[in-house]
Design a protein around this motif. Structure first.
Motif, PDB file in Angstrom:
ATOM      1  N   ARG A 161       0.861  -1.183   0.000  1.00 28.37           N
ATOM      2  CA  ARG A 161       0.000   0.000   0.000  1.00 28.37           C
ATOM      3  C   ARG A 161       0.900   1.236   0.000  1.00 28.37           C
ATOM      4  O   ARG A 161       1.752   1.384   0.886  1.00 28.37           O
ATOM      5  CB  ARG A 161      -0.888   0.001   1.252  1.00 28.37           C
ATOM      6  N   ARG A 177      -3.875  11.295   8.091  1.00 29.28           N
ATOM      7  CA  ARG A 177      -4.242  11.146   6.677  1.00 29.28           C
ATOM      8  C   ARG A 177      -3.951  12.457   5.950  1.00 29.28           C
ATOM      9  O   ARG A 177      -4.102  13.534   6.526  1.00 29.28           O
ATOM     10  CB  ARG A 177      -5.735  10.788   6.525  1.00 29.28           C
ATOM     11  N   LEU A 204      -0.940   8.318  -9.465  1.00 24.74           N
ATOM     12  CA  LEU A 204      -1.597   8.825  -8.259  1.00 24.74           C
ATOM     13  C   LEU A 204      -1.655  10.352  -8.274  1.00 24.74           C
ATOM     14  O   LEU A 204      -2.701  10.957  -8.019  1.00 24.74           O
ATOM     15  CB  LEU A 204      -0.856   8.354  -7.006  1.00 24.74           C
ATOM     16  N   SER A 207      -3.990  11.774 -10.851  1.00 25.84           N
ATOM     17  CA  SER A 207      -5.397  11.663 -10.469  1.00 25.84           C
ATOM     18  C   SER A 207      -5.835  12.818  -9.578  1.00 25.84           C
ATOM     19  O   SER A 207      -7.021  13.159  -9.524  1.00 25.84           O
ATOM     20  CB  SER A 207      -5.642  10.336  -9.741  1.00 25.84           C
ATOM     21  N   ASP A 239       4.221   0.864   2.132  1.00 27.18           N
ATOM     22  CA  ASP A 239       4.010   1.098   3.558  1.00 27.18           C
ATOM     23  C   ASP A 239       5.052   0.440   4.450  1.00 27.18           C
ATOM     24  O   ASP A 239       5.359   0.959   5.529  1.00 27.18           O
ATOM     25  CB  ASP A 239       2.598   0.645   3.972  1.00 27.18           C
ATOM     26  N   THR A 251      -1.092   7.979   5.918  1.00 27.96           N
ATOM     27  CA  THR A 251      -2.020   7.400   4.958  1.00 27.96           C
ATOM     28  C   THR A 251      -2.427   8.433   3.924  1.00 27.96           C
ATOM     29  O   THR A 251      -2.677   9.597   4.254  1.00 27.96           O
ATOM     30  CB  THR A 251      -3.274   6.874   5.682  1.00 27.96           C
ATOM     31  N   ALA A 253      -5.199   9.752   1.714  1.00 27.31           N
ATOM     32  CA  ALA A 253      -6.652   9.689   1.614  1.00 27.31           C
ATOM     33  C   ALA A 253      -7.075   9.458   0.163  1.00 27.31           C
ATOM     34  O   ALA A 253      -6.587  10.127  -0.752  1.00 27.31           O
ATOM     35  CB  ALA A 253      -7.276  10.981   2.139  1.00 27.31           C
ATOM     36  N   GLY A 254      -7.938   8.493  -0.036  1.00 23.24           N
ATOM     37  CA  GLY A 254      -8.463   8.234  -1.367  1.00 23.24           C
ATOM     38  C   GLY A 254      -7.575   7.400  -2.256  1.00 23.24           C
ATOM     39  O   GLY A 254      -7.957   7.065  -3.377  1.00 23.24           O
ATOM     40  N   ALA A 255      -6.371   7.050  -1.800  1.00 25.11           N
ATOM     41  CA  ALA A 255      -5.461   6.244  -2.617  1.00 25.11           C
ATOM     42  C   ALA A 255      -5.710   4.770  -2.317  1.00 25.11           C
ATOM     43  O   ALA A 255      -5.149   4.206  -1.380  1.00 25.11           O
ATOM     44  CB  ALA A 255      -4.010   6.623  -2.322  1.00 25.11           C
ATOM     45  N   ARG A 256      -6.553   4.146  -3.122  1.00 22.80           N
ATOM     46  CA  ARG A 256      -6.933   2.755  -2.874  1.00 22.80           C
ATOM     47  C   ARG A 256      -6.074   1.765  -3.671  1.00 22.80           C
ATOM     48  O   ARG A 256      -6.322   0.567  -3.628  1.00 22.80           O
ATOM     49  CB  ARG A 256      -8.405   2.550  -3.238  1.00 22.80           C
ATOM     50  N   VAL A 257      -5.093   2.269  -4.381  1.00 25.70           N
ATOM     51  CA  VAL A 257      -4.274   1.403  -5.214  1.00 25.70           C
ATOM     52  C   VAL A 257      -3.414   0.478  -4.348  1.00 25.70           C
ATOM     53  O   VAL A 257      -2.973   0.849  -3.260  1.00 25.70           O
ATOM     54  CB  VAL A 257      -3.367   2.247  -6.148  1.00 25.70           C
ATOM     55  N   ARG A 258      -3.231  -0.716  -4.810  1.00 33.17           N
ATOM     56  CA  ARG A 258      -2.341  -1.680  -4.178  1.00 33.17           C
ATOM     57  C   ARG A 258      -1.439  -2.258  -5.257  1.00 33.17           C
ATOM     58  O   ARG A 258      -1.847  -2.441  -6.404  1.00 33.17           O
ATOM     59  CB  ARG A 258      -3.118  -2.818  -3.518  1.00 33.17           C
TER      60      ARG A 258
END
Length: 284
Positions: A161, A177, A204, A207, A239, A251, A253-258
């Protein structure tokens, strides 16, 4: 020309001195000089130019020395491959892996495998994803720990992450965050263009509609985290690297990429017994 001659040529080229090369190789200097002369006569070109303080590789010699390195490496690989076929319990596994896995996943896997197969030798190549792909294609690597690749066998091992890392005392250090657009005015430390992780970071930031200034670039994510700790910018890293050198991980915020990391291998040819044993160990 003998296979032994390849090593001799490379050693002379690296040291730029025949006497020093002979000492390293453990042979008399006249023997090495005669071998070089014999190779040059066979090839019909001067490999080395004699200078007062030693020798220098000629333009034609650059081609010869490059080929000698490649042929020597291929011979070593052949010997290793034959050893693997003759004795799978004492064969060789050539494993390439991403730089970011050097301090986390790879040591754990190697420790576990060594306990069950102590006589198998692992030859390690730590490099970026695009070089790993080349090594898998050429056969320089049997298996790799990298991102998933089309057409290759795949076993996922972990999901990274991306998080923001900042120096201790940074204005964002106390936050849990952070939104990506808050990084617009920050100096970013990141990997160079052409690396897979750089594409992830660029996507990222794109975006969020921002393009922070790049302060430093490094191919090694661990080094990037250290540069941030030294106060040379902020960075987006996996991470598990946050805090390694005293940085603060936050963290996004809003970064859901893995980014999924796993073991890959070619399926269009059979692995050596030793390499198959390592693959089966990891999969199990």
């Amino acid at each position: 020309m003998l296979v032994r001659d390849l090593e001799w040529l490379v050693t002379v080229a690296d040291l730029e001195h025949v006497t020093d090369a002979a000492a390293v190789l453990g042979i008399p200097q006249p023997t090495l000089s005669r071998a070089v002369a014999r190779i040059e006569a066979e090839l019909g070109t001067r490999v080395f130019e004699r200078v007062p303080d030693g020798v220098r590789v000629t333009p034609a010699g650059e081609l010869v020395v490059t080929a000698a390195r490649e042929l020597g490496a291929r011979h070593t690989q052949l010997v290793d491959d034959l050893a693997s076929l003759l004795d799978p319990d004492a064969g060789v596994v050539r494993l390439a892996f991403l730089d970011s896995m050097a301090g986390l996943l790879v040591p754990r896997l190697l420790r576990g495998f060594h306990q069950v197969a102590p006589r198998v030798r692992l030859v390690l190549r730590q490099e970026p994803a695009h070089e790993i792909n080349v090594d898998l294609t050429s056969g320089a690597a049997d298996l790799a720990i990298t991102t998933q690749q089309d057409g290759l066998g795949w076993r996922p091992l972990l999901a990274e992450r991306p998080v923001l890392v900042v120096p201790a005392g940074h204005r964002l250090a106390g936050r849990k965050r952070v939104a990506l657009d808050e990084l617009a005015d920050e100096e970013l430390v990141t990997v160079p263009p052409g690396f897979g992780y750089r594409q992830l970071v660029d996507d990222l930031l794109r975006s969020a509609g921002i393009a922070p200034a790049i302060s430093f670039e490094s191919a090694d994510l661990g080094t990037i985290e250290g540069l941030v700790a030294a106060g040379l910018g902020v960075a987006i890293v996996p991470d598990h690297l946050a805090g390694a050198s005293g940085t603060v991980g936050i963290t996004l915020a809003g970064a859901r990429v893995r980014r999924s990391i796993g073991l890959v291998w070619r399926t269009d040819r059979e692995l050596s017994p030793a390499a198959a044993r390592f693959r089966d160990f990891v999969v199990s």
